[in-house]
Motif scaffolding. Structure first.
Motif, PDB file in Angstrom:
ATOM      1  N   ARG A 165      -0.296  -7.975  -3.888  1.00  0.00           N
ATOM      2  CA  ARG A 165      -1.709  -8.101  -4.254  1.00  0.00           C
ATOM      3  C   ARG A 165      -1.893  -7.251  -5.497  1.00  0.00           C
ATOM      4  NH1 ARG A 165      -3.442  -3.166  -3.488  1.00  0.00           N
ATOM      5  NH2 ARG A 165      -2.661  -1.974  -1.723  1.00  0.00           N
ATOM      6  N   ARG A 213      -1.547  -8.031   4.246  1.00  0.00           N
ATOM      7  CA  ARG A 213      -2.722  -7.786   5.085  1.00  0.00           C
ATOM      8  C   ARG A 213      -3.986  -7.811   4.247  1.00  0.00           C
ATOM      9  NH1 ARG A 213      -3.726  -4.742  10.057  1.00  0.00           N
ATOM     10  NH2 ARG A 213      -5.746  -3.758   9.846  1.00  0.00           N
ATOM     11  N   ASP A 214      -3.938  -7.094   3.112  1.00  0.00           N
ATOM     12  CA  ASP A 214      -5.118  -7.060   2.252  1.00  0.00           C
ATOM     13  C   ASP A 214      -5.466  -8.457   1.771  1.00  0.00           C
ATOM     14  OD1 ASP A 214      -3.939  -3.994   0.863  1.00  0.00           O
ATOM     15  OD2 ASP A 214      -5.535  -4.301   2.330  1.00  0.00           O
ATOM     16  N   GLN A 244     -10.381   0.589   2.212  1.00  0.00           N
ATOM     17  CA  GLN A 244      -9.738  -0.322   3.145  1.00  0.00           C
ATOM     18  C   GLN A 244     -10.271  -0.066   4.541  1.00  0.00           C
ATOM     19  OE1 GLN A 244      -5.663   0.356   4.048  1.00  0.00           O
ATOM     20  NE2 GLN A 244      -5.046  -1.692   3.531  1.00  0.00           N
ATOM     21  N   ILE A 260      -5.176   3.235   4.581  1.00  0.00           N
ATOM     22  CA  ILE A 260      -4.535   4.180   3.687  1.00  0.00           C
ATOM     23  C   ILE A 260      -5.300   4.361   2.401  1.00  0.00           C
ATOM     24  CG2 ILE A 260      -2.292   3.707   4.642  1.00  0.00           C
ATOM     25  CD1 ILE A 260      -1.697   2.046   2.257  1.00  0.00           C
ATOM     26  N   PRO A 262       0.695  -4.491   8.916  1.00  0.00           N
ATOM     27  CA  PRO A 262      -0.110  -3.294   9.063  1.00  0.00           C
ATOM     28  C   PRO A 262      -0.900  -3.009   7.783  1.00  0.00           C
ATOM     29  CG  PRO A 262       2.113  -2.684   8.583  1.00  0.00           C
ATOM     30  CD  PRO A 262       2.096  -4.183   8.661  1.00  0.00           C
ATOM     31  N   PRO A 263      -1.781  -2.024   7.788  1.00  0.00           N
ATOM     32  CA  PRO A 263      -2.601  -1.786   6.591  1.00  0.00           C
ATOM     33  C   PRO A 263      -1.811  -1.397   5.344  1.00  0.00           C
ATOM     34  CG  PRO A 263      -3.558  -0.678   8.465  1.00  0.00           C
ATOM     35  CD  PRO A 263      -2.250  -1.207   8.917  1.00  0.00           C
ATOM     36  N   THR A 264      -0.544  -0.980   5.482  1.00  0.00           N
ATOM     37  CA  THR A 264       0.219  -0.654   4.279  1.00  0.00           C
ATOM     38  C   THR A 264       0.632  -1.905   3.541  1.00  0.00           C
ATOM     39  OG1 THR A 264       2.102  -0.550   5.753  1.00  0.00           O
ATOM     40  CG2 THR A 264       1.254   1.531   4.924  1.00  0.00           C
ATOM     41  N   ASN A 277     -13.703  -7.133   7.498  1.00  0.00           N
ATOM     42  CA  ASN A 277     -12.363  -6.571   7.376  1.00  0.00           C
ATOM     43  C   ASN A 277     -11.786  -6.025   8.664  1.00  0.00           C
ATOM     44  OD1 ASN A 277     -12.908  -7.097   4.761  1.00  0.00           O
ATOM     45  ND2 ASN A 277     -12.295  -5.121   3.971  1.00  0.00           N
ATOM     46  N   GLY A 320       0.821  -1.208   0.000  1.00  0.00           N
ATOM     47  CA  GLY A 320       0.000   0.000   0.000  1.00  0.00           C
ATOM     48  C   GLY A 320       0.852   1.253   0.000  1.00  0.00           C
TER      49      GLY A 320
END
Lengths: 351, 462, 430
Positions: free
Chosen positions: A88, A183-184, B221, B217, A177-179, A217, A66
């Motif tokens: 991803r 994770r995605d 999401q 971000i 982490p979300p970056t 999520n 991300g």
């Protein structure tokens, strides 16, 4: 006083001058950012590429998929990165951001497959997990254990409270982490699937998309899930030190450190090279990198780097990347992507 | 003309100028039948000539070079074929990079594009024209400077005063740079922090109890809830610093006392440098040491005793940080203990006090303000320490005072938030600046208190 | 009365009795206190010792590297004249290995066999062929780098006695290695790679030279910027500036700057140098600027105290024979204060050499293989390299990180020793 003013003005010019002199030099090193999962592969390719002697070795930073897309889509120009790695596929929103900032010609190259494993120390007990169990262990809100079609904040503190066959150990998971693209991918492949095993949640996907997304999520923030940064190597080390913890990362890290950690079974399948390649292990996702076509003629070596990455001796079944844990694509797919990379075919849309 | 050569020529000319001015002054003083006294020593006449030769030329030189790049680029671009001129800004940027790579002889992507080659040649031509012009300008300025001063050299010319004024200006400029740094730091951190506080209110930040900054971000999401309450993080910093102080203060203070009161001079001369070495070891080495040796040791020892010790316990990080701070406490205390005059000690001994009683009841109270000041400075060092905690402490913002658990500190969070997502708009990145500001203010306050304590309560010995 | 007489409860107690009663206790307390002091010193020295020992024990073996001797046949069929640079040198290595161990048949066995040798061996062969194409079609005995797992085993870090699943070298590979050792084909040599190469993904080819050059370039910029400006500012502030509230404020500010955590300087570098000025990321230029800002207060404070220590008598004497203020400062005071200033500068440089946190913020934490040649090439510095390697879980990297730490400490000890010697030789006590 007047002297002071004159002095200050002269100095300001000196400063700006100095900075401008150095800011004007040109860049001839490829700048790559992106996924920490693709990082081990990209660095090996970059090093070999640099050893070829013709071009400088690319500089690679591990920022997370991300974070990498954010930097990549910030615009075209020397101060922006040339290539971003991702674990991803690029999302629609990112594609739009790129277009908005002038990054319109993007070349997508899939490089192979990677499994996501839930690993722990070799000396700790082996867990047999299901996606539903993982969802219940890690989600922010879970279906009320008493029954009914509502969700409550996650009450489960130990693995045993979710499933009596699991050990009576506190839930402690180190994850991305979300970056991070991992994770995605984990959210998509495990959390959503695990949540959808409840029929009523699955029905929500059609009736109330937002609520569905919030349930599937959301990851818990009460300390059982620790966001461990973009450094998967560090997670491996921490697992070794802490026998009760679990780590979520790509298969390549498990493969390269098989003497220290092992992967939990998910729905009866062990995370091995063969299981992931054949699709039996349910949690696997493709790895990509994206190139800015506009930079390809400007920063020396981009085309050649892509060629090196997409050659059979690199990403093929006998290539050196498979020894690092990358699961190669089937022959036909490899050939297709190899052609697209060579011709720098631009990504039209993400459909 | 290459820049280095030009600079060397300039230097040469300045030296020549010095010689000329010097000789002229000596000449003038001895020309008439009786020697006229010069106002200043001949050196100053030479120096003034050299300064007027060199400094204006140098300033113009830097000025020119700063803007030469931009101007030439613009000229080259405007002369390109039409299809290049309509490119959007970022493409132009890439084009410029290509041209510059070619010019500098770097590896170039497109070797055969005639337009680029032509543009590069154009650039080179313009640049050599510019450099020649620069050379001429600079040299003529230099010569002009020499002439200007040379003609004014007379025995009554106050050369020394002029030289001293110039030197004074240079000194002031340097001081201003140093002062600007202070202001610059505060301003830059403040600016970004203000942007942060526009999105997250100050009270939430200072008094909030939840720290989970890893917000989503992207729009689609779902990330963390974006709670930016700093209390767990501050608690972690406080815990680890407290452990460090518990280790460092007794050991440091007792070492200082032993070295200054009990040790012989040879022992002191041997041991003191060794303790100073502890201060010179880079913090990354301490961090590596903590992660490699200390943390596993503590975990194993804890397991042996039946305790549940995390592998990144606050204890491990605090212990190593304490070891790092020992020399601070030790050398500062040493200074203040030595400052206590011998007469006070002799008085105590003469009353029959043992050494330890003298120390405990006479010397320590006298040196106390200084020691307290030293301890406060050590605390501020502990709070601001980064590498040890990054490598040995954890990432989970636990609200706990249990030294066996993992906690995170302000500095670890700053590093985690900024290595990665670099966009300066999200509260996540700006939170790092807010934390940095907090850190800066706390250490500032501690330092000022330390200074005040020492100044106000310091014993005045006669 | 003798000492052993019991105290006379009926009469007044004498002072000497009271004193004697408590004497033993007080002596004990004194001895305890002294012991504690000695204990404190022992603890400090012990920690120092443990730190050094830990680094040396873990790192000394990094200075040797295992090499394997192979008989390479530079097959002309694999090495076509027109494409020498991109020929399959891996193939040459594989053929040589296969010749020694023809029993490795299936894919997994062959992969295990090839894993014994480092992937850098192919590049070594390539260099040889490109330097001297005449060796094509000849058979030569070449010592090639062994893989890092083999290296760890030979050095004894990977226990042979561990069960196979916990080892990185399986039993079959172990047999092969024993065979090679019996044939004197395995040797440990001095590890020049470590000192002459840059970073690498393979531990056996990773070296500190890139980081050392980066540190060197960064420190040069730091020195050029901070020494002149620091000394000049100190001279002005100490000698020429008027003593008013503003200068007091400036002194407090500079003292505080010296104590500001280094990471805040990193934030400054990020916000101003990278974002505002647009300097290239990861370049020694930016690192040098940030470190210069950090070292400036240290040099200013050290220089000021050096200037302060020159006694007023020297100044008065100079003024008395007719010198102007500036002449007094530059011709009389400054030379005497110079040793102190130099000592302060060296100590400031030593501190800058060991700094990591601010450089993390400006992007020096990337994978950079090439050795930096100029001030704008991407580079990393020694402490950051240590930080990066510390995260890698391979056992070989633990060894190399410790060795890099040893090298860093060696540099620092030399610099600090230079400062101390300078101070001893030139400093005058007034």
């Amino acid at each position: 006083m007047k002297k002071l003013v004159v002095l200050s003005v002269t100095m300001a010019f000196l400063f700006i001058g100095l900075a401008a002199v150095f800011a004007g030099s040109a860049r001839d090193t490829i700048s790559i950012v992106g996924s920490s999962t693709v990082y081990p592969f990209a660095t090996v390719v970059a090093e070999r590429f640099g050893k070829g002697g013709q071009y400088k070795t690319p500089k690679i930073e591990s920022t997370g998929s991300g974070g990498g897309f954010k930097l990549f889509c910030a615009g075209v120009g020397v101060e922006h990165p040339d290539i971003t790695n991702a674990s991803r596929r690029m999302k629609d929103t990112e594609f739009e951001t790129c277009a908005k900032n002038g990054v319109t010609e993007i070349v997508e190259v899939k490089v192979g497959y990677d499994g996501i494993v839930v690993a722990n120390a070799k000396s700790a007990p082996l867990l047999k997990l299901t996606r539903k169990a993982l969802f219940l262990a890690l989600a922010k809100e879970v279906p009320d254990p008493k029954g009914g079609e509502k969700v409550i904040p996650n009450p489960y503190k130990t693995w045993k409270s979710i499933d009596a066959s699991l050990p009576d150990v506190k839930i402690e998971v180190l994850g991305p982490p979300p970056t991070s693209g991992t994770r995605d991918a984990f959210v998509e492949l495990v959390m959503e699937e695990g949540a959808n095993s409840y029929d009523w949640i699955k029905a929500l996907a059609k009736s109330d998309v937002k609520k569905h997304k919030a349930i599937t999520n959301g990851i818990r923030e009460d300390g059982a899930y620790v966001e461990a940064g973009e450094n998967d190597n560090l997670i491996v080390q921490k697992l070794e030190a802490n026998k009760n913890a679990f780590g979520i990362f790509g298969f390549s890290f498990l493969d390269q450190n098989a003497d220290k950690i092992k992967g939990s079974l998910i729905e009866g399948m062990e995370p091995t090279f063969e299981n992931i390649a054949s699709g039996k292990y349910p949690v696997s996702r493709p790895l990509f990198f994206y190139v800015k076509k506009a930079h390809a003629g400007v920063i020396p070596g981009i085309k050649e780097y892509v060629a090196e990455f997409t050659s059979d001796k690199t990403w093929g079944p006998d290539g050196y990347l498979s020894e690092k844990g990358l699961i190669p694509m089937p022959d036909a797919e490899r050939k297709a992507f190899g052609e697209a990379a060579k011709n720098m075919t631009v990504l039209k849309s993400l459909k | 003309m290459p820049t280095v050569l030009l600079i060397l020529i300039l230097l040469g000319m300045s030296s020549a100028a010095f010689y000329l001015g010097h000789r002229r002054a000596v000449e003038l003083s001895g020309r008439s039948s009786k020697k006229i006294a010069l106002h200043s020593r001949p050196v100053y006449y030479g120096a003034l000539t050299a300064l007027w030769c060199g400094i204006p030329a140098l300033l113009i030189f830097v000025f020119w070079l700063a803007f030469e790049g931009n101007i030439i680029t613009r000229m080259v671009l405007s002369d390109l074929p039409a299809r290049y001129r309509d490119l959007p800004d970022d493409r132009t940027n890439l084009l410029v990079n290509n041209i510059k790579n070619q010019v500098e002889g770097n590896i170039v992507s497109i070797k055969e594009d005639p337009d680029i080659l032509q543009a590069a040649q154009h650039y080179r031509n313009l640049r050599s024209v510019s450099r020649t012009a620069l050379g001429i300008t600079v040299l003529s300025l230099a010569i002009g400077g020499i002439l200007l001063v040379w003609r004014r050299i007379k025995p009554s010319f106050r050369a020394r005063n002029h030289v001293e004024t110039v030197v004074r200006c240079i000194l002031i400029v340097c001081s201003i740079i140093a002062i600007l740094t202070t202001i610059g730091i505060v301003l830059s951190v403040l600016y970004e922090s203000i942007r942060f506080f526009k999105e997250v209110p100050l009270s939430d930040f200072l008094f909030g109890l939840e720290w989970s900054p890893q917000t989503a971000i992207r729009k689609d999401q779902v990330g963390s809830s974006g709670a930016f309450g700093a209390i767990p993080v501050l608690l972690g910093t406080a815990l680890i610093s407290a452990i460090a102080m518990v280790v460092a203060v007794p050991v440091g203070l007792m070492s200082a006392i032993y070295l200054s009161e009990y040790a012989g001079s040879r022992f002191r001369a041997a041991v003191k440098p060794l303790i100073e070495i502890l201060a010179g070891i880079p913090t990354v080495v301490y961090g590596f040491f903590a992660a490699l040796t200390v943390a596993p040791f503590i975990r194993n020892a804890g397991g042996y005793l039946g305790l549940d010790v995390s592998s990144e316990s606050a204890l491990a990080a605090g212990l190593v940080m304490g070891i790092m701070i020992i020399p601070f406490v030790s050398s500062l205390s040493d200074d203040f203990i030595n400052a206590v005059p011998q007469s006070l000690r002799d008085g105590a001994y003469s009353l029959g006090a043992t050494r330890s009683e003298t120390i405990k009841q006479v010397i320590l109270p006298a040196a106390l303000p200084g020691i307290v000041g030293g301890v406060l400075l050590a605390v501020s060092r502990a709070i601001g320490e980064t590498m040890i905690v990054v490598m040995a402490a954890g990432l989970a913002a636990n609200m706990t005072v249990n030294p066996f658990k993992a906690v995170t500190t302000v500095t670890v969070q700053i590093v985690t938030l900024l290595v990665g997502d670099q966009e300066f708009d999200s509260p996540k990145t700006l939170a790092a600046f807010a934390l940095g500001l907090l850190l800066f203010l706390v250490t500032l306050v501690l330092n000022i208190i330390a200074l005040r304590v020492v100044q106000k309560y310091r014993e005045q010995y006669e | 009365m003798s000492k052993s007489d019991p105290v006379d409860n009926n009469g007044p107690r004498r002072a000497i009795d009271i004193v004697r009663e408590g004497l033993e206790k007080r002596y004990r307390a004194e001895r305890r206190f002294r012991r504690n002091g000695f204990l404190a010193i022992t603890i400090s020295l012990f920690s120092l010792f443990v730190l050094f020992a830990s680094m040396i024990i873990n790192g000394y073996s990094a200075f040797w590297q295992t090499y394997i001797r192979l008989d390479i046949f530079f097959d002309a069929e694999l090495l076509h004249q027109e494409a020498l640079a991109s020929a399959d040198y891996d193939g040459l290595v594989k053929n040589a290995l296969q010749t020694v161990f023809p029993d490795a048949q299936n894919r997994q066995e062959r992969r295990d066999l090839f894993k014994l040798v480092s992937s850098g061996a192919a590049f070594e062969l390539r260099k040889r062929v490109l330097d001297d194409p005449a060796i094509i079609d000849q058979r030569k005995s070449v010592w090639v780098l062994a893989d890092d797992d083999v290296d760890m085993l030979i050095k004894g870090h990977q226990g042979r006695n561990l069960p196979e699943s916990e080892r990185r070298i399986n039993n079959r590979q172990l047999q092969w290695l024993d065979f090679l050792k019996a044939e004197n084909r395995i040797e440990k040599r001095l590890n020049w790679t470590f000192l002459s190469h840059g970073d690498s993904r393979e531990p056996e080819m990773a070296g500190v030279w890139g980081a050392t050059m980066g540190s060197f370039l960064t420190l040069i910029i730091t020195l050029i910027l901070s020494f002149p400006i620091g000394v000049a500012a100190a001279v002005y502030l100490e000698e020429f500036a008027p003593k008013n509230r503003w200068t007091d404020l400036i002194e407090i500010n500079i003292n505080n700057l010296a104590a500001v955590p280094s990471i805040v300087f990193g934030l400054l570098g990020l916000a101003v140098f990278l974002n505002f000025f647009g300097l290239p990321r990861s370049a020694p230029i930016v690192g040098g600027f940030v470190l210069a800002l950090m070292t400036l207060p240290v040099i200013i404070i050290a220089s000021r105290s050096a200037l302060k220590s020159v006694p007023p008598s020297i100044r008065e004497a100079a003024l008395g024979v007719g010198a102007s203020k500036m002449q007094m400062v530059f011709h009389h005071v400054l030379p005497l204060a110079l040793p102190g200033m130099l000592t302060g500068t060296i100590i400031g440089m030593a501190r800058a050499l060991g700094e990591t946190a601010p450089l993390l913020m400006i992007g020096m934490v990337a994978f950079i293989v090439d050795i930096p040649k100029g001030f704008t090439d991407p580079a990393t510095v020694l402490p950051v390299q240590i930080y990066l390697w510390a995260d890698s879980p391979e056992r070989a990297f633990v060894e190399r990180t410790s060795a890099a730490v040893i090298i860093l400490l060696a540099f620092l000890i030399i610099m600090n020793a230079a400062a101390v010697i300078l101070r001893k030789r030139f400093e005058r006590r007034w």
